[in-house]
Design a protein around this motif. Structure first.
Motif, mmCIF file in Angstrom:
data_model
loop_
_atom_site.group_PDB
_atom_site.id
_atom_site.type_symbol
_atom_site.label_atom_id
_atom_site.label_comp_id
_atom_site.label_asym_id
_atom_site.label_seq_id
_atom_site.Cartn_x
_atom_site.Cartn_y
_atom_site.Cartn_z
ATOM 1 N N GLY A 36 0.957 -4.303 0.814
ATOM 2 C CA GLY A 36 0.915 -2.963 0.253
ATOM 3 C C GLY A 36 0.799 -2.890 -1.252
ATOM 4 N N ASN A 37 1.150 -3.986 -1.935
ATOM 5 C CA ASN A 37 1.105 -3.949 -3.395
ATOM 6 C C ASN A 37 0.345 -5.136 -3.982
ATOM 7 O OD1 ASN A 37 2.986 -5.831 -2.679
ATOM 8 N ND2 ASN A 37 4.582 -5.117 -4.049
ATOM 9 N N ASP A 142 -4.827 -4.255 2.571
ATOM 10 C CA ASP A 142 -3.448 -4.537 2.176
ATOM 11 C C ASP A 142 -2.608 -3.262 2.209
ATOM 12 O OD1 ASP A 142 -1.297 -6.194 0.867
ATOM 13 O OD2 ASP A 142 -1.645 -4.736 -0.732
ATOM 14 N N GLU A 143 -3.142 -2.189 1.654
ATOM 15 C CA GLU A 143 -2.405 -0.918 1.619
ATOM 16 C C GLU A 143 -2.174 -0.366 3.018
ATOM 17 O OE1 GLU A 143 -4.842 1.330 -1.076
ATOM 18 O OE2 GLU A 143 -3.784 0.558 -2.842
ATOM 19 N N ALA A 146 1.048 -1.696 4.364
ATOM 20 C CA ALA A 146 2.177 -1.578 3.426
ATOM 21 C C ALA A 146 3.524 -1.642 4.144
ATOM 22 C CB ALA A 146 2.068 -0.280 2.636
#
Length: 160
Positions: A36-37, A142-143, A146
């Motif tokens: 997520g980051n 990726d997000e 999260a």
């Protein structure tokens, strides 16, 4: 007078030295933790780079960024892909999330290298567009994951 010239030359050599130092893959890896980051984590790895003065970036920094790309590619091929193939369920999913974070790191390094080349007068517009599209895709993946666990794998490689 000789002392002054020597001092100026030495100072110039220090100023022109790259901002990055040699690192192992494990030192720069952002694959672990949670998804997520990845973009923020990748940017932190490269935070020493002065984005406001890319035209004066050193060749050593371009070499470092290129080597990050290469060792991340090697980690993907030699560590992540075999581990994902051997895993199932959540273990495979967490490894895949780690692989995506690894790709974000790799692609961010590539984008920064291309930005330096562009600032130094090279025409890399097409390459920038291609790599940015890949980076955006991996950041999005990726997000989308999260908060889910992301697995890092140890890999024996070192940047230039």
């Amino acid at each position: 007078m000789r002392f002054s010239i020597a001092l100026i030359a030495a100072a110039a050599a220090v100023v022109n030295a790259g901002v990055f130092t040699q690192k192992t893959y494990n030192e720069i890896s952002i694959s672990g933790g949670v998804a997520g980051n990845a973009q923020e984590e990748a940017l932190a790895v490269f935070s020493a780079l002065d984005l406001n003065d890319l035209a004066n970036a050193d060749e050593a920094d371009k070499d470092f960024l290129n080597s990050v790309n290469q060792i991340c590619n090697d980690a993907e091929d030699e560590a992540f892909n075999p581990a994902i193939d051997a895993a199932t369920g959540e273990e495979a999913d967490a490894l895949q999330r780690g692989k995506i974070k690894n790709k974000v790191l790799k692609l961010q390094a590539t984008i920064f290298k291309l930005m330096i080349e562009q600032a130094q007068g090279e025409d890399v517009t097409a390459d920038m567009a291609t790599e940015q599209k890949k980076l955006d895709n991996n950041i999005s993946q990726d997000e989308d994951e999260a908060g889910n666990a992301s697995t890092a794998l140890s890999f024996d490689a070192t940047t230039d």
